[in-house]
Write a protein that holds these residues in place. Structure first.
Motif, PDB file in Angstrom:
ATOM      1  N   TYR A  14       0.836  -1.187   0.000  1.00 11.89           N
ATOM      2  CA  TYR A  14       0.000   0.000   0.000  1.00 11.89           C
ATOM      3  C   TYR A  14       0.879   1.249   0.000  1.00 11.89           C
ATOM      4  N   GLN A  54      -1.031  -7.182  -4.794  1.00  9.48           N
ATOM      5  CA  GLN A  54      -0.972  -8.298  -3.859  1.00  9.48           C
ATOM      6  C   GLN A  54      -0.243  -9.462  -4.521  1.00  9.48           C
ATOM      7  N   GLN A  84      -3.641  -9.412  -7.582  1.00 12.79           N
ATOM      8  CA  GLN A  84      -4.540  -8.272  -7.702  1.00 12.79           C
ATOM      9  C   GLN A  84      -3.672  -7.033  -7.854  1.00 12.79           C
ATOM     10  N   TYR A 140      -9.946 -13.809   2.619  1.00 11.18           N
ATOM     11  CA  TYR A 140      -9.853 -12.362   2.418  1.00 11.18           C
ATOM     12  C   TYR A 140     -10.498 -11.580   3.540  1.00 11.18           C
ATOM     13  N   ASN A 141     -11.249 -12.263   4.416  1.00 12.84           N
ATOM     14  CA  ASN A 141     -11.782 -11.579   5.580  1.00 12.84           C
ATOM     15  C   ASN A 141     -10.790 -11.554   6.726  1.00 12.84           C
ATOM     16  N   SER A 182     -17.879  -8.115   1.276  1.00 11.32           N
ATOM     17  CA  SER A 182     -18.048  -9.379   1.986  1.00 11.32           C
ATOM     18  C   SER A 182     -17.759  -9.201   3.475  1.00 11.32           C
ATOM     19  N   ASN A 191     -12.113  -8.531  -3.601  1.00 17.22           N
ATOM     20  CA  ASN A 191     -11.017  -9.432  -3.965  1.00 17.22           C
ATOM     21  C   ASN A 191      -9.745  -9.074  -3.212  1.00 17.22           C
ATOM     22  N   ASP A 192      -9.711  -7.861  -2.719  1.00 19.31           N
ATOM     23  CA  ASP A 192      -8.596  -7.399  -1.908  1.00 19.31           C
ATOM     24  C   ASP A 192      -9.159  -6.404  -0.898  1.00 19.31           C
ATOM     25  N   MET A 193      -8.312  -5.762  -0.131  1.00 13.94           N
ATOM     26  CA  MET A 193      -8.779  -4.872   0.925  1.00 13.94           C
ATOM     27  C   MET A 193      -8.522  -3.437   0.511  1.00 13.94           C
ATOM     28  N   ARG A 194      -9.594  -2.621   0.446  1.00 17.69           N
ATOM     29  CA  ARG A 194      -9.465  -1.214   0.058  1.00 17.69           C
ATOM     30  C   ARG A 194      -9.834  -0.342   1.245  1.00 17.69           C
TER      31      ARG A 194
END
Lengths: 114, 108
Positions: free
Chosen positions: A35, A48, A56, A99-100, B30, B94-97
């Protein structure tokens, strides 16, 4: 149990130069995300890596590239540096496919481009 | 344009006051996570909410996920100077924003 480690902590570069930042993930994690956090802003997703492949990608130019090694550590490379690339670069590790699951962040590399 | 909009951007209050910060989006997630970041450090996870309408409490902090899983709020009761920091929400697809954050200052 070591958390996420990043190196170097600070870096000063000149416009047009290239830079490589490094990250070692938390033990047991196989996925690394990078990031960019500008001053006063939230982290912006760069990309990622999992299984040594970019999985991604955010809205960053091709000047930003990365690599993941078999031991899950990762590098972020930025070519042709611009003044606007000055920011805190954060590495976060997690377990792929969940992903959580929480992201574990390092303390970042502060890049200054002059 | 931010995928996640946080408000307010800045908040300065006295010790003992209550506050609520918001995280809104037009997208469905999600799950949604809240992090706190202090100067010179990376963000640290506070909570993950997964189910629409879910409420989670962490001591004086209460987190709520909207029914439609597009928004969330963080309420702090009786704020303390140790609560000072940048509060970030992050949505999982799909990823973390991340949102841009709410910078909270609690004065003694």
């Amino acid at each position: 149990d070591a958390g996420v480690t990043q190196s170097p902590t600070h870096l000063i570069k000149t416009r047009g130069q290239q830079v490589t930042l490094r990250c070692s993930p938390k033990s047991g994690h196989d996925t690394v995300s990078w990031y960019q956090q500008a001053l006063g802003q939230g982290p912006q997703f760069i990309f990622q890596y999992y299984e040594e492949e970019e999985r991604q990608r955010g809205n960053f130019p091709d000047r930003f590239s990365g690599h993941q090694f078999p031991n899950y550590s990762s590098e972020l490379n930025v070519n042709a540096l611009l003044l606007g690339d000055s920011a805190l670069y954060l590495c976060a590790s997690s377990a792929y496919g969940t992903y959580n699951s929480p992201l574990h962040f390092g303390n970042g590399t502060r890049l200054t481009v002059t | 344009t931010q995928l996640l909009e946080q408000s307010p951007q800045f908040l300065s209050i006295q010790e003992g006051e209550n506050l609520t910060v918001y995280c809104n989006s037009s997208s469905v997630f999600s799950s949604l996570q809240w992090y706190r970041q202090e100067p010179g450090e990376g963000p640290v996870l506070l909570v993950t909410v997964v189910t629409g309408g879910e409420v989670k409490k962490l001591k004086r902090l209460t987190f709520q996920f909207g029914d439609a899983r597009k928004d969330s709020s963080l309420h702090i009761t009786a704020a303390q100077p140790g609560d000072t920091g940048l509060y970030l929400c992050a949505g999982a697809r799909n990823d973390m924003r991340f949102g841009a954050g709410t910078r909270l200052t609690v004065k003694p």
